[in-house]
Design a protein around this motif. Structure first.
Motif, PDB file in Angstrom:
ATOM      1  N   PHE A 276       0.848  -1.199   0.000  1.00 54.89           N
ATOM      2  CA  PHE A 276       0.000   0.000   0.000  1.00 54.89           C
ATOM      3  C   PHE A 276       0.886   1.252   0.000  1.00 54.89           C
ATOM      4  O   PHE A 276       0.583   2.241  -0.673  1.00 54.89           O
ATOM      5  N   GLY A 277       1.987   1.191   0.765  1.00 54.59           N
ATOM      6  CA  GLY A 277       2.920   2.324   0.830  1.00 54.59           C
ATOM      7  C   GLY A 277       3.485   2.662  -0.544  1.00 54.59           C
ATOM      8  O   GLY A 277       3.667   3.841  -0.879  1.00 54.59           O
ATOM      9  N   LYS A 278       3.753   1.638  -1.341  1.00 50.74           N
ATOM     10  CA  LYS A 278       4.265   1.886  -2.704  1.00 50.74           C
ATOM     11  C   LYS A 278       3.227   2.650  -3.524  1.00 50.74           C
ATOM     12  O   LYS A 278       3.566   3.555  -4.296  1.00 50.74           O
ATOM     13  N   LYS A 279       1.950   2.292  -3.321  1.00 52.72           N
ATOM     14  CA  LYS A 279       0.878   3.011  -4.040  1.00 52.72           C
ATOM     15  C   LYS A 279       0.785   4.458  -3.549  1.00 52.72           C
ATOM     16  O   LYS A 279       0.534   5.373  -4.341  1.00 52.72           O
ATOM     17  N   VAL A 280       0.975   4.641  -2.244  1.00 50.92           N
ATOM     18  CA  VAL A 280       0.920   5.999  -1.682  1.00 50.92           C
ATOM     19  C   VAL A 280       2.034   6.858  -2.281  1.00 50.92           C
ATOM     20  O   VAL A 280       1.803   8.001  -2.704  1.00 50.92           O
ATOM     21  N   VAL A 281       3.248   6.303  -2.369  1.00 50.43           N
ATOM     22  CA  VAL A 281       4.380   7.045  -2.951  1.00 50.43           C
ATOM     23  C   VAL A 281       4.074   7.396  -4.408  1.00 50.43           C
ATOM     24  O   VAL A 281       4.294   8.534  -4.847  1.00 50.43           O
ATOM     25  N   ALA A 282       3.533   6.430  -5.156  1.00 49.02           N
ATOM     26  CA  ALA A 282       3.209   6.682  -6.569  1.00 49.02           C
ATOM     27  C   ALA A 282       2.156   7.779  -6.694  1.00 49.02           C
ATOM     28  O   ALA A 282       2.248   8.658  -7.558  1.00 49.02           O
ATOM     29  N   GLU A 283       1.169   7.752  -5.801  1.00 48.00           N
ATOM     30  CA  GLU A 283       0.106   8.774  -5.838  1.00 48.00           C
ATOM     31  C   GLU A 283       0.658  10.149  -5.450  1.00 48.00           C
ATOM     32  O   GLU A 283       0.281  11.168  -6.047  1.00 48.00           O
ATOM     33  N   MET A 284       1.568  10.176  -4.489  1.00 50.57           N
ATOM     34  CA  MET A 284       2.198  11.448  -4.100  1.00 50.57           C
ATOM     35  C   MET A 284       3.018  11.997  -5.278  1.00 50.57           C
ATOM     36  O   MET A 284       2.973  13.193  -5.568  1.00 50.57           O
ATOM     37  N   ASN A 285       3.756  11.120  -5.938  1.00 48.76           N
ATOM     38  CA  ASN A 285       4.522  11.526  -7.132  1.00 48.76           C
ATOM     39  C   ASN A 285       3.586  12.103  -8.190  1.00 48.76           C
ATOM     40  O   ASN A 285       3.872  13.118  -8.820  1.00 48.76           O
ATOM     41  N   ARG A 286       2.456  11.433  -8.403  1.00 54.56           N
ATOM     42  CA  ARG A 286       1.512  11.845  -9.435  1.00 54.56           C
ATOM     43  C   ARG A 286       0.939  13.235  -9.158  1.00 54.56           C
ATOM     44  O   ARG A 286       0.851  14.073 -10.034  1.00 54.56           O
ATOM     45  N   LEU A 287       0.605  13.458  -7.856  1.00 52.24           N
ATOM     46  CA  LEU A 287      -0.051  14.717  -7.492  1.00 52.24           C
ATOM     47  C   LEU A 287       0.935  15.868  -7.321  1.00 52.24           C
ATOM     48  O   LEU A 287       0.592  17.027  -7.546  1.00 52.24           O
ATOM     49  N   GLY A 288       2.159  15.543  -6.896  1.00 51.48           N
ATOM     50  CA  GLY A 288       3.116  16.599  -6.583  1.00 51.48           C
ATOM     51  C   GLY A 288       3.174  16.890  -5.095  1.00 51.48           C
ATOM     52  O   GLY A 288       3.186  18.040  -4.667  1.00 51.48           O
ATOM     53  N   ILE A 289       3.173  15.827  -4.300  1.00 52.26           N
ATOM     54  CA  ILE A 289       3.384  15.952  -2.854  1.00 52.26           C
ATOM     55  C   ILE A 289       4.767  15.361  -2.568  1.00 52.26           C
ATOM     56  O   ILE A 289       5.051  14.235  -2.988  1.00 52.26           O
ATOM     57  N   MET A 290       5.613  16.111  -1.883  1.00 51.81           N
ATOM     58  CA  MET A 290       6.952  15.591  -1.589  1.00 51.81           C
ATOM     59  C   MET A 290       6.887  14.435  -0.597  1.00 51.81           C
ATOM     60  O   MET A 290       6.118  14.460   0.364  1.00 51.81           O
ATOM     61  N   VAL A 291       7.710  13.425  -0.862  1.00 54.87           N
ATOM     62  CA  VAL A 291       7.809  12.278   0.054  1.00 54.87           C
ATOM     63  C   VAL A 291       8.856  12.637   1.106  1.00 54.87           C
ATOM     64  O   VAL A 291      10.001  12.940   0.779  1.00 54.87           O
ATOM     65  N   ASP A 292       8.441  12.628   2.368  1.00 57.28           N
ATOM     66  CA  ASP A 292       9.337  12.979   3.476  1.00 57.28           C
ATOM     67  C   ASP A 292       9.768  11.695   4.188  1.00 57.28           C
ATOM     68  O   ASP A 292       8.930  10.926   4.657  1.00 57.28           O
TER      69      ASP A 292
END
Ligand SMILES: [Zn+2]
Length: 318
Positions: free
Chosen positions: A203-219
């Protein structure tokens, strides 16, 4: 208790550290003059300031908090990321239940609201909310403080990927994947219980991909080393450490080692150093021991560590 914890992560500090070293032939006064010039000209940003759900002290006035709009102006700090922080219970299930997600999601919403209230209702004359780099520059030019939103702990996302977009729409521009406990997204660097996912979960991998897609920095602050390397492999965009320290300088479970920092730089990211003593220097052994003994004496410490709000505790009457 946690809401009052204010942490300062200041890139300027790292920059000035290197700057001063390189300019060691200058006098102290000359170094300070140049440092102040850099500080005045740069858009300095503290990437991690905790916020209360309710503004018990007006942040437009001089408060006893470490950060408010008056102190920011006096200190020449142009912008802050306010952290929509939510902790996790230290229970065997880590709070990763439908009820846990529901509770924490509602609490996170209250903090989003508090930041919007600050910028849009309480003090629009002193600060404004930014969600793009252009807005940051525009607001800084007006002399107002720039307010941005980060989410500390992906726990309130629950198991609904749609919440990443919801947080984006509310203004979140970074999400710290975990806090001090393992969550549904990844393992934490500070949780002493066995890892739940051995790094980033599916699920975390999907969250990272969605953050990348939207433009939210991964901290990556707070996440376990294995989670970090999984994020480096998974993220298509540069990542940040919004408030971390250097393991080589101070041994702390939250700090990043040299390999991690180099990988983060190679990926185009940035580490922002947390100005909290225990992450900046190693305590002498006798101090560590004295603090441990002091903590043993205080039940309040254990309760605070468990995330219990001491103000809400009903104390037994003597
Ligand atoms: Zn933190």
């Amino acid at each position: 208790m946690h809401a009052k914890r204010m942490m300062v992560a200041c890139l300027v500090l790292i920059f000035l550290g290197g700057f001063m070293h390189a300019q060691s032939k200058l006098t102290e006064d000359q170094i300070m003059a140049r440092a102040k010039k850099v500080h005045a000209e740069a858009i300095s940003i503290d990437t991690h300031v905790d916020i209360p759900e309710n503004w018990q002290q007006d942040p437009g006035t001089l408060t006893t908090n470490k950060c408010d709009l008056v102190k920011m102006k006096n200190g020449g700090l142009k912008g802050v990321f306010m952290a929509v922080y939510e902790g996790q219970p230290r229970t065997p299930d880590h709070g990763l239940t439908p009820e846990g997600y529901q509770r924490v999601h509602a609490a996170a919403m209250a903090k989003f609201e508090a930041v919007h209230k600050l910028a849009e209702q309480m003090h629009p004359e002193l600060c404004a909310l930014a969600t793009t780099p252009d807005q940051v520059e525009q607001i800084a030019r007006t002399g107002k403080r720039v307010v941005m939103i980060g989410v500390e702990n992906g726990y309130p996302i629950g198991e609904d990927l749609g919440n990443v977009k919801k947080f984006y729409d509310l203004g979140a521009r970074y999400i710290t994947l975990s806090h001090s406990g393992h969550n549904q997204i990844c393992d934490s660097s500070s949780d002493t219980t066995p890892p739940l996912h051995n790094g980033l979960s599916p699920f975390g991998k999907k969250v990272v991909a969605e953050m990348n897609r939207l433009g939210i920095m991964v901290d990556v602050s707070h996440i376990a080393a294995k989670s970090f390397w999984d994020v480096i492999a998974a993220s298509k965009a540069p990542i940040i450490a919004s408030h971390s320290g250097c393991m080589t300088v101070a041994k702390a479970d939250r700090n990043l080692d040299d390999d991690q920092i180099k990988a983060l730089a190679k990926n185009g990211g940035v580490i922002q150093i947390v100005a909290l003593a225990s992450y900046l220097k190693n305590d002498p052994p006798e101090r560590t021991e004295a603090v441990r003994k002091l903590r043993e004496l205080s039940p309040l410490y254990e309760m605070a560590k468990e995330g219990i709000d001491l103000k809400k505790v009903e104390w037994a009457k003597e």
